[in-house]
Design a protein around this motif. Structure first.
Motif, PDB file in Angstrom:
ATOM      1  N   ARG A 108       0.844  -1.210   0.000  1.00  0.00           N
ATOM      2  CA  ARG A 108       0.000   0.000   0.000  1.00  0.00           C
ATOM      3  C   ARG A 108       0.876   1.256   0.000  1.00  0.00           C
ATOM      4  NH1 ARG A 108      -3.260  -3.882  -0.499  1.00  0.00           N
ATOM      5  NH2 ARG A 108      -5.412  -3.796   0.254  1.00  0.00           N
ATOM      6  N   ARG A 164      -9.996 -11.332  -2.155  1.00  0.00           N
ATOM      7  CA  ARG A 164      -8.687 -10.743  -1.794  1.00  0.00           C
ATOM      8  C   ARG A 164      -8.239  -9.685  -2.795  1.00  0.00           C
ATOM      9  NH1 ARG A 164      -4.059 -14.694  -1.394  1.00  0.00           N
ATOM     10  NH2 ARG A 164      -2.998 -12.727  -0.956  1.00  0.00           N
ATOM     11  N   PRO A 209      -7.887  -6.333  -4.522  1.00  0.00           N
ATOM     12  CA  PRO A 209      -8.167  -4.933  -4.183  1.00  0.00           C
ATOM     13  C   PRO A 209      -8.609  -4.145  -5.420  1.00  0.00           C
ATOM     14  CG  PRO A 209      -5.788  -5.280  -4.360  1.00  0.00           C
ATOM     15  CD  PRO A 209      -6.439  -6.599  -4.681  1.00  0.00           C
ATOM     16  N   ILE A 236      -0.542  -5.297  -6.910  1.00  0.00           N
ATOM     17  CA  ILE A 236       0.447  -5.416  -5.826  1.00  0.00           C
ATOM     18  C   ILE A 236       0.931  -6.864  -5.760  1.00  0.00           C
ATOM     19  CG2 ILE A 236       0.740  -5.312  -3.302  1.00  0.00           C
ATOM     20  CD1 ILE A 236      -1.608  -3.297  -3.274  1.00  0.00           C
ATOM     21  N   SER A 237       2.186  -7.030  -5.369  1.00  0.00           N
ATOM     22  CA  SER A 237       2.717  -8.376  -5.113  1.00  0.00           C
ATOM     23  C   SER A 237       3.752  -8.271  -3.998  1.00  0.00           C
ATOM     24  CB  SER A 237       3.363  -8.932  -6.390  1.00  0.00           C
ATOM     25  OG  SER A 237       3.859 -10.222  -6.163  1.00  0.00           O
ATOM     26  N   HIS A 238       3.922  -9.374  -3.265  1.00  0.00           N
ATOM     27  CA  HIS A 238       5.002  -9.388  -2.278  1.00  0.00           C
ATOM     28  C   HIS A 238       5.503 -10.807  -2.081  1.00  0.00           C
ATOM     29  CE1 HIS A 238       1.140  -9.699  -0.201  1.00  0.00           C
ATOM     30  NE2 HIS A 238       0.987  -8.389  -0.221  1.00  0.00           N
ATOM     31  N   ASP A 279       3.854  -9.217 -10.528  1.00  0.00           N
ATOM     32  CA  ASP A 279       4.177 -10.340  -9.644  1.00  0.00           C
ATOM     33  C   ASP A 279       5.666 -10.330  -9.341  1.00  0.00           C
ATOM     34  OD1 ASP A 279       3.202 -12.790  -8.275  1.00  0.00           O
ATOM     35  OD2 ASP A 279       4.765 -13.690  -9.504  1.00  0.00           O
ATOM     36  N   LYS A 285       1.781 -28.407 -12.976  1.00  0.00           N
ATOM     37  CA  LYS A 285       0.539 -27.814 -12.473  1.00  0.00           C
ATOM     38  C   LYS A 285       0.214 -26.487 -13.173  1.00  0.00           C
ATOM     39  CE  LYS A 285       0.459 -29.683  -7.767  1.00  0.00           C
ATOM     40  NZ  LYS A 285      -0.426 -30.786  -8.113  1.00  0.00           N
ATOM     41  N   PHE A 286       1.234 -25.775 -13.648  1.00  0.00           N
ATOM     42  CA  PHE A 286       0.930 -24.462 -14.232  1.00  0.00           C
ATOM     43  C   PHE A 286       1.381 -24.297 -15.682  1.00  0.00           C
ATOM     44  CE2 PHE A 286       5.019 -22.205 -14.136  1.00  0.00           C
ATOM     45  CZ  PHE A 286       5.758 -22.974 -13.232  1.00  0.00           C
ATOM     46  N   TRP A 305       6.025 -18.723 -14.279  1.00  0.00           N
ATOM     47  CA  TRP A 305       5.024 -18.661 -13.204  1.00  0.00           C
ATOM     48  C   TRP A 305       4.652 -17.197 -12.926  1.00  0.00           C
ATOM     49  CZ3 TRP A 305       1.285 -20.693 -10.580  1.00  0.00           C
ATOM     50  CH2 TRP A 305       0.930 -20.169  -9.340  1.00  0.00           C
ATOM     51  N   GLU A 344       1.093 -15.260 -13.259  1.00  0.00           N
ATOM     52  CA  GLU A 344       0.488 -14.566 -12.121  1.00  0.00           C
ATOM     53  C   GLU A 344       0.158 -13.107 -12.485  1.00  0.00           C
ATOM     54  OE1 GLU A 344      -0.685 -16.811  -9.533  1.00  0.00           O
ATOM     55  OE2 GLU A 344       0.239 -15.382  -8.172  1.00  0.00           O
ATOM     56  N   LYS A 394      -3.628 -11.337 -12.591  1.00  0.00           N
ATOM     57  CA  LYS A 394      -4.018 -10.106 -11.900  1.00  0.00           C
ATOM     58  C   LYS A 394      -4.514  -9.053 -12.895  1.00  0.00           C
ATOM     59  CE  LYS A 394      -0.964 -10.872  -7.982  1.00  0.00           C
ATOM     60  NZ  LYS A 394       0.303 -10.472  -7.331  1.00  0.00           N
ATOM     61  N   VAL A 401      -9.260 -18.566 -13.256  1.00  0.00           N
ATOM     62  CA  VAL A 401      -8.481 -18.818 -14.472  1.00  0.00           C
ATOM     63  C   VAL A 401      -7.732 -20.145 -14.319  1.00  0.00           C
ATOM     64  CG1 VAL A 401      -6.543 -17.985 -15.871  1.00  0.00           C
ATOM     65  CG2 VAL A 401      -8.171 -16.353 -14.907  1.00  0.00           C
ATOM     66  N   PHE A 412      -4.591 -21.977 -15.201  1.00  0.00           N
ATOM     67  CA  PHE A 412      -3.267 -21.533 -15.660  1.00  0.00           C
ATOM     68  C   PHE A 412      -2.758 -22.355 -16.852  1.00  0.00           C
ATOM     69  CE2 PHE A 412      -1.022 -18.723 -12.339  1.00  0.00           C
ATOM     70  CZ  PHE A 412      -2.199 -18.055 -12.055  1.00  0.00           C
TER      71      PHE A 412
HETATM   72  C1  LIG Z   1      -4.250 -14.632  -4.942  1.00  0.00           C
HETATM   73  C2  LIG Z   1      -3.074 -14.510  -5.889  1.00  0.00           C
HETATM   74  C3  LIG Z   1      -3.446 -13.651  -7.056  1.00  0.00           C
HETATM   75  C4  LIG Z   1      -1.878 -13.819  -5.199  1.00  0.00           C
HETATM   76  O1  LIG Z   1      -1.529 -14.473  -4.056  1.00  0.00           O
HETATM   77  P1  LIG Z   1      -0.113 -14.376  -3.311  1.00  0.00           P
HETATM   78  O2  LIG Z   1       0.465 -15.711  -3.334  1.00  0.00           O
HETATM   79  O3  LIG Z   1      -0.332 -13.732  -1.991  1.00  0.00           O
HETATM   80  O4  LIG Z   1       0.782 -13.504  -4.231  1.00  0.00           O
HETATM   81  P2  LIG Z   1       1.253 -11.999  -4.336  1.00  0.00           P
HETATM   82  O5  LIG Z   1       2.033 -11.571  -3.148  1.00  0.00           O
HETATM   83  O6  LIG Z   1       1.937 -11.899  -5.638  1.00  0.00           O
HETATM   84  O7  LIG Z   1      -0.046 -11.123  -4.424  1.00  0.00           O
HETATM   85  C5  LIG Z   1      -0.722 -10.664  -3.315  1.00  0.00           C
HETATM   86  C6  LIG Z   1      -1.521  -9.458  -3.728  1.00  0.00           C
HETATM   87  O8  LIG Z   1      -2.278  -9.762  -4.883  1.00  0.00           O
HETATM   88  C7  LIG Z   1      -3.468  -8.992  -4.856  1.00  0.00           C
HETATM   89  N1  LIG Z   1      -4.545  -9.925  -5.117  1.00  0.00           N
HETATM   90  C8  LIG Z   1      -5.076 -10.851  -4.318  1.00  0.00           C
HETATM   91  N2  LIG Z   1      -6.025 -11.534  -4.978  1.00  0.00           N
HETATM   92  C9  LIG Z   1      -6.090 -11.017  -6.212  1.00  0.00           C
HETATM   93  C10 LIG Z   1      -6.896 -11.290  -7.356  1.00  0.00           C
HETATM   94  N3  LIG Z   1      -7.818 -12.253  -7.329  1.00  0.00           N
HETATM   95  N4  LIG Z   1      -6.709 -10.570  -8.480  1.00  0.00           N
HETATM   96  C11 LIG Z   1      -5.784  -9.591  -8.505  1.00  0.00           C
HETATM   97  N5  LIG Z   1      -4.981  -9.266  -7.443  1.00  0.00           N
HETATM   98  C12 LIG Z   1      -5.153  -9.992  -6.319  1.00  0.00           C
HETATM   99  C13 LIG Z   1      -3.540  -8.300  -3.496  1.00  0.00           C
HETATM  100  O9  LIG Z   1      -3.155  -6.956  -3.687  1.00  0.00           O
HETATM  101  C14 LIG Z   1      -2.502  -9.037  -2.689  1.00  0.00           C
HETATM  102  O10 LIG Z   1      -1.820  -8.235  -1.768  1.00  0.00           O
HETATM  103  P3  LIG Z   1      -2.555  -7.574  -0.516  1.00  0.00           P
HETATM  104  O11 LIG Z   1      -3.424  -8.643   0.078  1.00  0.00           O
HETATM  105  O12 LIG Z   1      -1.454  -7.144   0.385  1.00  0.00           O
HETATM  106  O13 LIG Z   1      -3.330  -6.417  -1.077  1.00  0.00           O
HETATM  107  C15 LIG Z   1      -2.597 -15.851  -6.418  1.00  0.00           C
HETATM  108  O14 LIG Z   1      -1.941 -16.622  -5.492  1.00  0.00           O
HETATM  109  C16 LIG Z   1      -3.641 -16.700  -7.038  1.00  0.00           C
HETATM  110  O15 LIG Z   1      -4.699 -16.983  -6.526  1.00  0.00           O
HETATM  111  N6  LIG Z   1      -3.294 -17.120  -8.199  1.00  0.00           N
HETATM  112  C17 LIG Z   1      -4.104 -18.008  -8.936  1.00  0.00           C
HETATM  113  C18 LIG Z   1      -3.753 -19.362  -8.460  1.00  0.00           C
HETATM  114  C19 LIG Z   1      -4.118 -20.399  -9.426  1.00  0.00           C
HETATM  115  O16 LIG Z   1      -5.186 -20.400  -9.992  1.00  0.00           O
HETATM  116  N7  LIG Z   1      -3.204 -21.294  -9.606  1.00  0.00           N
HETATM  117  C20 LIG Z   1      -3.425 -22.396 -10.499  1.00  0.00           C
HETATM  118  C21 LIG Z   1      -2.177 -22.777 -11.189  1.00  0.00           C
HETATM  119  S1  LIG Z   1      -1.268 -23.904 -10.259  1.00  0.00           S
END
Ligand SMILES: CC(C)(COP(=O)(O)OP(=O)(O)OC[C@H]1O[C@@H](n2cnc3c(N)ncnc32)[C@H](O)[C@@H]1OP(=O)(O)O)[C@@H](O)C(=O)NCCC(=O)NCCS
Length: 212
Positions: free
Chosen positions: A50, A70, A72, A83-85, A103, A117-118, A144, A148, A152, A159, A161
């Protein structure tokens, strides 16, 4: 040096990566979470994300962010942002113009076990035939991270992957940076050009382009 990378993509689209070394109080000057995040390091990552939004654009209305699950978003859609972390890093991208996705991932051996898986079969072949200086684990992290950031950017969730995204190619355009071309095929047919950059064992990928 907390802020270690910024890039101006165009006049209204910027990204930044932050190395988190500060205590929570530093980030709380800008933003205090409105929901409970019990894990201290997750809370710190959340705050840093943020904080970066406001650093990228001082007028960013961080306190107006709402959550859809989740994800935003801003109810008035005044900005696109993502955002990513991971570990001690946070990354954010802000745009007035384009939907965006970002990401950041550590290059980690665990992806060697998760490949199937992806990645779909053509992508698994691509990675084996590719002539590149990148190691297998770096390439997997890059793919990956690319998926990601596309996830987003799409923003609507749900989705597959392997089925809904197809990475066609990826190329280094410098020592540690490059572009990937991909197809996003859920609901729409969109060609995506994502970008990536490595910083030692960190991989950053982002996408900023018109909506699907
Ligand atoms: C939720 C997801 C987008 C991010 O999760 P993460 O592991 O915490 O990864 P990151 O740190 O890169 O991203 C976190 C940030 O993404 C954002 N975020 C969360 N869900 C989101 C969504 N659905 N769409 C866009 N952004 C999203 C938020 O800003 C979050 O940070 P915050 O909670 O501090 O605001 C991701 O893990 C996810 O669900 N991906 C799809 C998984 C999937 O379908 N996988 C199948 C293939 S194996």
């Amino acid at each position: 040096m907390p802020l270690f990378y910024t890039q101006n993509i165009n006049e209204t689209t910027r990204l930044a990566v932050w190395h988190i070394t500060e205590p929570e109080a530093f980030f709380n000057k800008i933003y205090i979470p409105r929901h409970e995040i019990s894990h201290p390091h997750k809370r710190l990552q959340h705050l840093a994300g943020r904080f970066l939004l406001c650093l990228l654009d001082a007028a960013f209305p961080v306190n107006k962010i709402q959550l859809d699950g989740r994800r935003p978003y801003l109810p008035d859609n005044s900005y696109y942002f993502s955002i990513s972390h991971c570990s001690d890093y946070a990354a954010a991208i802000v745009s007035r113009q384009f939907p965006v996705g970002i990401d950041v991932e550590l290059v980690a051996e665990k992806l060697l076990r998760l490949e199937k898986k992806f990645l779909n079969e053509p992508e698994q072949l691509l990675i084996r035939r590719k002539k590149t200086n990148l190691t297998m684990v770096s390439q997997l992290t890059l793919l990956w991270s690319t998926k990601e950031c596309m996830f987003k950017w799409y923003a609507k969730g749900n989705v597959d992957f392997r089925k809904d995204m197809a990475i066609k190619d990826y190329t280094l355009t410098g020592d540690a940076e490059g572009i990937a071309s991909a197809h996003f095929g859920k609901e729409v047919d969109a060609s995506c050009t994502t970008q990536f950059r490595f910083f030692d064992n960190l991989c950053l990928a982002w996408l900023a382009q018109p909506p699907h």
